[in-house]
Design an enzyme around this catalytic site. Sequence first.
Site, PDB file in Angstrom:
ATOM      1  N   ASP A 121       0.856  -1.190   0.000  1.00 47.86           N
ATOM      2  CA  ASP A 121       0.000   0.000   0.000  1.00 47.86           C
ATOM      3  C   ASP A 121       0.898   1.248   0.000  1.00 47.86           C
ATOM      4  O   ASP A 121       2.121   1.155   0.071  1.00 47.86           O
ATOM      5  CB  ASP A 121      -0.957  -0.013   1.215  1.00 47.86           C
ATOM      6  CG  ASP A 121      -0.216   0.070   2.557  1.00 47.86           C
ATOM      7  OD1 ASP A 121       0.594   1.002   2.738  1.00 47.86           O
ATOM      8  OD2 ASP A 121      -0.456  -0.783   3.436  1.00 47.86           O
ATOM      9  N   HIS A 180       8.610  -5.270  -1.516  1.00 47.13           N
ATOM     10  CA  HIS A 180       7.703  -6.250  -2.138  1.00 47.13           C
ATOM     11  C   HIS A 180       6.822  -5.626  -3.227  1.00 47.13           C
ATOM     12  O   HIS A 180       5.822  -6.207  -3.616  1.00 47.13           O
ATOM     13  CB  HIS A 180       6.821  -6.920  -1.077  1.00 47.13           C
ATOM     14  CG  HIS A 180       7.579  -7.857  -0.185  1.00 47.13           C
ATOM     15  ND1 HIS A 180       7.067  -8.371   0.989  1.00 47.13           N
ATOM     16  CD2 HIS A 180       8.821  -8.387  -0.303  1.00 47.13           C
ATOM     17  CE1 HIS A 180       7.961  -9.165   1.551  1.00 47.13           C
ATOM     18  NE2 HIS A 180       9.036  -9.180   0.792  1.00 47.13           N
ATOM     19  N   GLY A 234       5.026  -4.323  13.151  1.00 48.23           N
ATOM     20  CA  GLY A 234       3.857  -4.948  12.516  1.00 48.23           C
ATOM     21  C   GLY A 234       4.177  -6.037  11.523  1.00 48.23           C
ATOM     22  O   GLY A 234       3.497  -6.167  10.508  1.00 48.23           O
ATOM     23  N   GLU A 245       1.923  -8.615  19.060  1.00 47.53           N
ATOM     24  CA  GLU A 245       2.309  -9.775  19.881  1.00 47.53           C
ATOM     25  C   GLU A 245       3.732 -10.168  19.506  1.00 47.53           C
ATOM     26  O   GLU A 245       4.224  -9.739  18.464  1.00 47.53           O
ATOM     27  CB  GLU A 245       1.362 -10.949  19.575  1.00 47.53           C
ATOM     28  CG  GLU A 245       1.486 -11.373  18.133  1.00 47.53           C
ATOM     29  CD  GLU A 245       0.243 -12.032  17.549  1.00 47.53           C
ATOM     30  OE1 GLU A 245      -0.701 -12.286  18.288  1.00 47.53           O
ATOM     31  OE2 GLU A 245       0.273 -12.282  16.337  1.00 47.53           O
TER      32      GLU A 245
HETATM   33  P1  NAD Z   1       1.763 -10.826   8.514  1.00 44.94           P
HETATM   34  O1  NAD Z   1       0.296 -10.837   8.198  1.00 44.94           O
HETATM   35  O2  NAD Z   1       2.530 -12.080   8.396  1.00 44.94           O
HETATM   36  O3  NAD Z   1       1.966 -10.299  10.032  1.00 44.94           O
HETATM   37  C1  NAD Z   1       1.363  -9.138  10.513  1.00 44.94           C
HETATM   38  C2  NAD Z   1       1.862  -8.875  11.915  1.00 44.94           C
HETATM   39  O4  NAD Z   1       1.266  -7.677  12.354  1.00 44.94           O
HETATM   40  C3  NAD Z   1       1.494  -9.964  12.944  1.00 44.94           C
HETATM   41  O5  NAD Z   1       2.628 -10.305  13.720  1.00 44.94           O
HETATM   42  C4  NAD Z   1       0.422  -9.313  13.814  1.00 44.94           C
HETATM   43  O6  NAD Z   1       0.495  -9.700  15.165  1.00 44.94           O
HETATM   44  C5  NAD Z   1       0.784  -7.840  13.678  1.00 44.94           C
HETATM   45  N1  NAD Z   1      -0.378  -6.945  13.827  1.00 44.94           N
HETATM   46  C6  NAD Z   1      -1.670  -7.143  13.473  1.00 44.94           C
HETATM   47  N2  NAD Z   1      -2.412  -6.082  13.775  1.00 44.94           N
HETATM   48  C7  NAD Z   1      -1.579  -5.174  14.343  1.00 44.94           C
HETATM   49  C8  NAD Z   1      -1.749  -3.872  14.903  1.00 44.94           C
HETATM   50  N3  NAD Z   1      -2.942  -3.266  14.909  1.00 44.94           N
HETATM   51  N4  NAD Z   1      -0.672  -3.242  15.406  1.00 44.94           N
HETATM   52  C9  NAD Z   1       0.557  -3.820  15.406  1.00 44.94           C
HETATM   53  N5  NAD Z   1       0.786  -5.059  14.920  1.00 44.94           N
HETATM   54  C10 NAD Z   1      -0.274  -5.720  14.387  1.00 44.94           C
HETATM   55  O7  NAD Z   1       2.394  -9.645   7.657  1.00 44.94           O
HETATM   56  P2  NAD Z   1       3.902  -9.397   7.266  1.00 44.94           P
HETATM   57  O8  NAD Z   1       4.843  -9.842   8.326  1.00 44.94           O
HETATM   58  O9  NAD Z   1       3.971  -8.017   6.725  1.00 44.94           O
HETATM   59  O10 NAD Z   1       4.023 -10.438   6.076  1.00 44.94           O
HETATM   60  C11 NAD Z   1       4.647 -10.111   5.050  1.00 44.94           C
HETATM   61  C12 NAD Z   1       3.744  -9.929   3.804  1.00 44.94           C
HETATM   62  O11 NAD Z   1       2.472  -9.311   4.002  1.00 44.94           O
HETATM   63  C13 NAD Z   1       4.433  -9.019   2.896  1.00 44.94           C
HETATM   64  O12 NAD Z   1       4.765  -9.719   1.747  1.00 44.94           O
HETATM   65  C14 NAD Z   1       3.442  -7.907   2.536  1.00 44.94           C
HETATM   66  O13 NAD Z   1       3.578  -7.557   1.175  1.00 44.94           O
HETATM   67  C15 NAD Z   1       2.160  -8.525   2.827  1.00 44.94           C
HETATM   68  N6  NAD Z   1       0.962  -7.711   3.065  1.00 44.94           N
HETATM   69  C16 NAD Z   1       0.924  -6.350   2.886  1.00 44.94           C
HETATM   70  C17 NAD Z   1      -0.229  -5.625   3.141  1.00 44.94           C
HETATM   71  C18 NAD Z   1      -0.263  -4.142   2.891  1.00 44.94           C
HETATM   72  O14 NAD Z   1       0.409  -3.654   1.991  1.00 44.94           O
HETATM   73  N7  NAD Z   1      -1.011  -3.374   3.702  1.00 44.94           N
HETATM   74  C19 NAD Z   1      -1.363  -6.286   3.626  1.00 44.94           C
HETATM   75  C20 NAD Z   1      -1.299  -7.689   3.809  1.00 44.94           C
HETATM   76  C21 NAD Z   1      -0.133  -8.372   3.527  1.00 44.94           C
END
Ligand code: NAD
Length: 241
Positions: free
Chosen positions: A93, A108, A175, A203
């Site tokens: 994003d 990414h 995050g 977490e």
């Molecule tokens: P992930 O989904 O594996 O992990 C997300 C982490 O964020 C978790 O550990 C969770 O506990 C934590 N989390 C959730 N809500 C939160 C909050 N309100 N405040 C703080 N922490 C919070 O995501 P990741 O580690 O980024 O995995 C990598 C992949 O996810 C990347 O390839 C990325 O491109 C992709 N991704 C990106 C988006 C985006 O661009 N917004 C959305 C979904 C996935």
Amino acid sequence: MKPPSIVVLTGAGISAESGLGTFRGPDGLWNGIDYREVSTPAGFARNPAKVHEFYNMRRRNGLAAQANAAHVALARLEQEHDGDFLLVTQNVDRLHEQAGSKRILHMHGDLGRVRCTECDAEHEWLTDLSTDTVCPSCGRSGGMRPAIVWFTEMPLYLNEIGTALKNCDLFISIGTSGNVSPASYFVAEAKRHKAATVELNLEPSEGATLFGDARYGKATEIVPAFVDEFLAKTAKGSAPT
Ligand code: NAD
């Protein structure tokens, strides 16, 4: 004393409170969707229409979302901190840019860009894609895809990120679950070069034990609090952690 050099890594968790789902967890994007079908080159070759449907939805949601207090706090950190600063995001994003971040690498890829697999040209693209979309550069259709790094593909900017990690004094991970490499190795690399390390997450992540310091809670609460504390401390000329 030279101001500390900072590298920040962000993941899906920083955008969760802006309404963009994370990948994993109970409401995660991967629940009910096989990532091999929508986020691999092989999946795109098998069923490009399905991949377009998935990314058209993510592009619409991503571009409509609003940056939250955590994105804003990081933009403020970049602006008010005297030393080197680099924000590396796994997110596709544009909420960091919306909040005002400038020195940012999207390792990414970017939901707002597309690439033609026929001629390799990249374009800014804020609307839906289909299998009929014509490439503005080569005029061919059928090859346009999101400029996103899919599973099995090489993340972007790894040389620049490696150099920044080698030279940083403070590495902050926000995050991210620590499930996706190579981003999950950045903390070890920063530590190898004697940087202080902090995890800010809802977490403990997979790599939580590697961090020297951690704060757990919602990004919109813990990131602004951490930035306020850090800027207050460094303004007084004390140590970076
Ligand atoms: P992930 O989904 O594996 O992990 C997300 C982490 O964020 C978790 O550990 C969770 O506990 C934590 N989390 C959730 N809500 C939160 C909050 N309100 N405040 C703080 N922490 C919070 O995501 P990741 O580690 O980024 O995995 C990598 C992949 O996810 C990347 O390839 C990325 O491109 C992709 N991704 C990106 C988006 C985006 O661009 N917004 C959305 C979904 C996935």
